[in-house]
Design a protein around this motif. Structure first.
Motif, PDB file in Angstrom:
ATOM      1  N   ALA A 107      -4.653  10.558 -10.172  1.00  0.00           N
ATOM      2  CA  ALA A 107      -5.486   9.791  -9.103  1.00  0.00           C
ATOM      3  C   ALA A 107      -4.758   8.959  -8.005  1.00  0.00           C
ATOM      4  N   GLY A 108      -3.298   8.413  -8.512  1.00  0.00           N
ATOM      5  CA  GLY A 108      -2.922   7.973  -7.471  1.00  0.00           C
ATOM      6  C   GLY A 108      -3.477   6.125  -7.193  1.00  0.00           C
ATOM      7  N   GLY A 109      -2.788   5.617  -6.605  1.00  0.00           N
ATOM      8  CA  GLY A 109      -3.300   4.068  -6.409  1.00  0.00           C
ATOM      9  C   GLY A 109      -4.259   4.149  -5.275  1.00  0.00           C
ATOM     10  N   ALA A 110      -4.578   2.642  -4.930  1.00  0.00           N
ATOM     11  CA  ALA A 110      -5.400   2.555  -3.793  1.00  0.00           C
ATOM     12  C   ALA A 110      -4.646   2.835  -2.609  1.00  0.00           C
ATOM     13  N   ALA A 111      -5.323   3.283  -1.473  1.00  0.00           N
ATOM     14  CA  ALA A 111      -4.994   3.673  -0.321  1.00  0.00           C
ATOM     15  C   ALA A 111      -4.878   2.742   0.758  1.00  0.00           C
ATOM     16  N   THR A 112      -5.525   1.260   0.303  1.00  0.00           N
ATOM     17  CA  THR A 112      -5.643   0.310   1.403  1.00  0.00           C
ATOM     18  C   THR A 112      -4.135  -0.342   1.570  1.00  0.00           C
ATOM     19  N   HIS A 113      -4.587  -1.209   2.747  1.00  0.00           N
ATOM     20  CA  HIS A 113      -3.092  -1.704   2.969  1.00  0.00           C
ATOM     21  C   HIS A 113      -2.773  -2.789   2.111  1.00  0.00           C
ATOM     22  N   GLY A 114      -1.353  -3.001   1.758  1.00  0.00           N
ATOM     23  CA  GLY A 114      -1.190  -3.784   1.056  1.00  0.00           C
ATOM     24  C   GLY A 114      -1.188  -3.464  -0.444  1.00  0.00           C
ATOM     25  N   SER A 115      -1.365  -2.281  -1.032  1.00  0.00           N
ATOM     26  CA  SER A 115      -1.449  -1.678  -2.273  1.00  0.00           C
ATOM     27  C   SER A 115      -0.018  -1.841  -2.846  1.00  0.00           C
ATOM     28  N   MET A 116       0.911  -1.166  -2.087  1.00  0.00           N
ATOM     29  CA  MET A 116       2.378  -0.983  -2.329  1.00  0.00           C
ATOM     30  C   MET A 116       2.191   0.008  -3.734  1.00  0.00           C
ATOM     31  N   PHE A 117       1.065   0.795  -4.093  1.00  0.00           N
ATOM     32  CA  PHE A 117       1.246   1.775  -5.059  1.00  0.00           C
ATOM     33  C   PHE A 117       0.289   2.816  -4.655  1.00  0.00           C
ATOM     34  N   HIS A 118       0.734   3.952  -3.891  1.00  0.00           N
ATOM     35  CA  HIS A 118       0.006   4.869  -3.420  1.00  0.00           C
ATOM     36  C   HIS A 118       0.201   6.390  -4.261  1.00  0.00           C
ATOM     37  N   ARG A 119       1.251   6.786  -4.202  1.00  0.00           N
ATOM     38  CA  ARG A 119       1.489   8.215  -4.838  1.00  0.00           C
ATOM     39  C   ARG A 119       2.638   8.186  -5.970  1.00  0.00           C
TER      40      ARG A 119
END
Length: 212
Positions: free
Chosen positions: A104-116
């Motif tokens: 699923a990956g992480g949150a795509a919003t700004h500041g998440s620092m955990f995407h793919r």
């Protein structure tokens, strides 16, 4: 649309001589390729021209293996039959966990620092190692894939063509193995709707005009 043949039987293997029963098939296409002395002698035993592609297939139980040198045409199939198609899937190269394993990956919003990123792969104290079978990034595609129960729409015996409904593995121009379905399923039938009672909405009665 698949180019299915003509194919020739290059070698027949028996239980007495080889320990199992199978047939080696060669796909004849255009000009015969070059062959060294060993392979030229192999084809000469069956009295067939050298082929660029050879595949070995097992003989079904109770069926008799065709003799070496005989030809196999697409006429062994019939329209309406279901077949299994075996091939090599398209290579995708090195891919991440989201594409390769549908993470699923992480949150795509700004500041998440955990995407793919893949995330944690285990505990540190126990068992202090990565568990076998951990899903991770790596080479994707290029595997042997079997697509089952595809329906044959049309068989063109003159041009050795098979028209099949559905997707087959691999890129255009690749080589496939087409066999009769070993675990066929009945084709779903369209069920007719049952005629039910039709309800008609009644209009509200108009209020009568009168003196108060």
């Amino acid at each position: 649309m698949l180019k299915a043949g003509p194919c020739v039987v290059v070698q027949t293997k028996s239980v007495d001589k080889d320990g199992y029963e199978a047939v080696q098939i060669g796909f004849v296409e255009g000009k015969a390729p070059r062959a060294n002395k060993a392979m030229a002698g192999h084809y000469a035993k069956a009295n067939v021209p050298p082929t660029r592609v050879r595949r070995e297939v097992k003989v079904a139980k109770g069926a008799s293996a065709p003799a070496a040198g005989s030809e196999i045409a697409c006429s062994i199939f019939a329209a309406g039959e279901t077949v299994d198609v075996i091939g090599t899937s398209k290579g995708k190269g090195f891919q991440g966990v989201m594409k390769r394993h549908n993470f699923a990956g992480g949150a795509a919003t700004h500041g998440s620092m955990f995407h793919r990123a893949p995330g944690s792969i285990g505990a540190s104290s126990y068992p202090s190692r990565v568990v076998k079978g951990m899903r991770a990034a790596g080479r994707m595609g290029g595997d042997r894939v079997t697509v089952r129960n595809l329906k044959i729409v049309q068989v063109d015996g003159e041009n050795n063509l098979l028209v099949i409904r559905g997707a087959v593995p691999g890129a255009p121009g690749g080589y496939l193995i087409v066999r009769k379905a070993i675990a066929g399923k009945p084709e779903p039938q369209v069920q007719a709707e049952k005629a039910g009672k039709v309800t008609v909405a009644k209009k509200p009665a108009a209020a009568k005009k009168g003196k108060k």
